[in-house]
Design a protein around this motif. Structure first.
Motif, PDB file in Angstrom:
ATOM      1  N   SER A  21     -28.925 100.732 -31.751  1.00 10.32           N
ATOM      2  CA  SER A  21     -30.302  99.984 -31.807  1.00 10.32           C
ATOM      3  C   SER A  21     -30.962 100.355 -32.937  1.00 10.32           C
ATOM      4  CB  SER A  21     -31.088 100.319 -30.440  1.00 10.32           C
ATOM      5  OG  SER A  21     -30.582  99.922 -29.424  1.00 10.32           O
ATOM      6  N   ASP A  30     -39.689  89.208 -37.407  1.00 12.14           N
ATOM      7  CA  ASP A  30     -39.315  87.796 -37.838  1.00 12.14           C
ATOM      8  C   ASP A  30     -38.903  87.237 -39.209  1.00 12.14           C
ATOM      9  OD1 ASP A  30     -41.097  86.237 -35.054  1.00 12.14           O
ATOM     10  OD2 ASP A  30     -41.320  88.432 -35.581  1.00 12.14           O
ATOM     11  N   SER A  71     -27.178  91.422 -33.176  1.00 11.20           N
ATOM     12  CA  SER A  71     -28.151  90.581 -32.869  1.00 11.20           C
ATOM     13  C   SER A  71     -29.664  90.930 -33.213  1.00 11.20           C
ATOM     14  CB  SER A  71     -28.187  90.297 -31.343  1.00 11.20           C
ATOM     15  OG  SER A  71     -28.203  91.738 -30.646  1.00 11.20           O
ATOM     16  N   ARG A  72     -30.685  90.352 -32.601  1.00 15.48           N
ATOM     17  CA  ARG A  72     -32.041  90.718 -32.887  1.00 15.48           C
ATOM     18  C   ARG A  72     -33.045  90.180 -31.854  1.00 15.48           C
ATOM     19  NH1 ARG A  72     -33.394  89.112 -38.706  1.00 15.48           N
ATOM     20  NH2 ARG A  72     -35.607  89.874 -38.304  1.00 15.48           N
ATOM     21  N   ASP A  73     -33.817  91.048 -31.472  1.00 16.33           N
ATOM     22  CA  ASP A  73     -34.820  90.699 -30.639  1.00 16.33           C
ATOM     23  C   ASP A  73     -36.126  90.992 -31.396  1.00 16.33           C
ATOM     24  OD1 ASP A  73     -36.857  90.317 -28.700  1.00 16.33           O
ATOM     25  OD2 ASP A  73     -35.439  91.060 -27.092  1.00 16.33           O
ATOM     26  N   ASN A  74     -36.661  90.051 -31.865  1.00 16.60           N
ATOM     27  CA  ASN A  74     -38.108  90.020 -32.686  1.00 16.60           C
ATOM     28  C   ASN A  74     -39.303  90.421 -31.831  1.00 16.60           C
ATOM     29  OD1 ASN A  74     -36.526  89.305 -34.936  1.00 16.60           O
ATOM     30  ND2 ASN A  74     -37.449  87.038 -34.729  1.00 16.60           N
ATOM     31  N   LYS A  76     -39.224  92.542 -29.187  1.00 16.91           N
ATOM     32  CA  LYS A  76     -38.764  94.035 -28.919  1.00 16.91           C
ATOM     33  C   LYS A  76     -38.844  94.856 -30.532  1.00 16.91           C
ATOM     34  CE  LYS A  76     -36.596  93.643 -24.525  1.00 16.91           C
ATOM     35  NZ  LYS A  76     -35.452  94.137 -23.636  1.00 16.91           N
ATOM     36  N   TYR A  80     -29.598  95.347 -32.953  1.00 15.08           N
ATOM     37  CA  TYR A  80     -28.812  95.846 -32.310  1.00 15.08           C
ATOM     38  C   TYR A  80     -27.439  95.661 -33.116  1.00 15.08           C
ATOM     39  CZ  TYR A  80     -32.211  95.545 -28.490  1.00 15.08           C
ATOM     40  OH  TYR A  80     -33.465  95.602 -27.726  1.00 15.08           O
TER      41      TYR A  80
END
Length: 125
Positions: A21, A30, A71-74, A76, A80
């Motif tokens: 992470s 973003d 992957s990305r979780d904007n 959060k 990853y």
């Protein structure tokens, strides 16, 4: 102040899995292209994978294609790197990098202005 903090590294046996992470702060994720790099002992830092601000655009080094997933979780503020079927040659310090100027993410270290401190990944029996 922009900060990148990697976590999730460790010791894993060949064939095993880890998820790295990269928690970001001080930026609006973003708008940033993000990359994962690794540096093995005695070798130069090399690109492993990257993801553009458009998450549909990703790149993988040939050595990890089919095994790693970025992957990305904007929401959060986190990027990853899922690493499966790991091999001893995956051993190294893994760094995440960020840049807000790139239209597309890059495999090259010189394209990124911001770096984390790294997390050690060791693949060994």
């Amino acid at each position: 102040q922009l900060q990148l903090v990697e976590s999730g590294g460790g010791l894993v046996q060949p064939g095993g899995s880890l998820r790295l992470s990269c928690l970001t702060s001080g930026l609006t994720l973003d708008y940033y292209a993000m990359g994962w790099f690794r540096q093995a002992p005695g070798k130069e830092r090399e690109g492993v994978s990257c993801i553009s601000s458009n998450p549909n655009h990703t790149w993988y080094d040939d050595s990890v294609k089919g095994r790693f997933t970025i992957s990305r979780d904007n929401a959060k503020e986190t990027v990853y790197l899922e690493m499966n079927n790991q091999k001893p040659e995956d051993t190294g310090v893994y760094y995440c990098a960020a840049d807000g100027r790139l239209d597309h993410c890059s495999r090259y270290t010189f394209a990124y202005d911001h770096w984390g401190q790294g997390t050690q990944v060791t693949v060994s029996t």
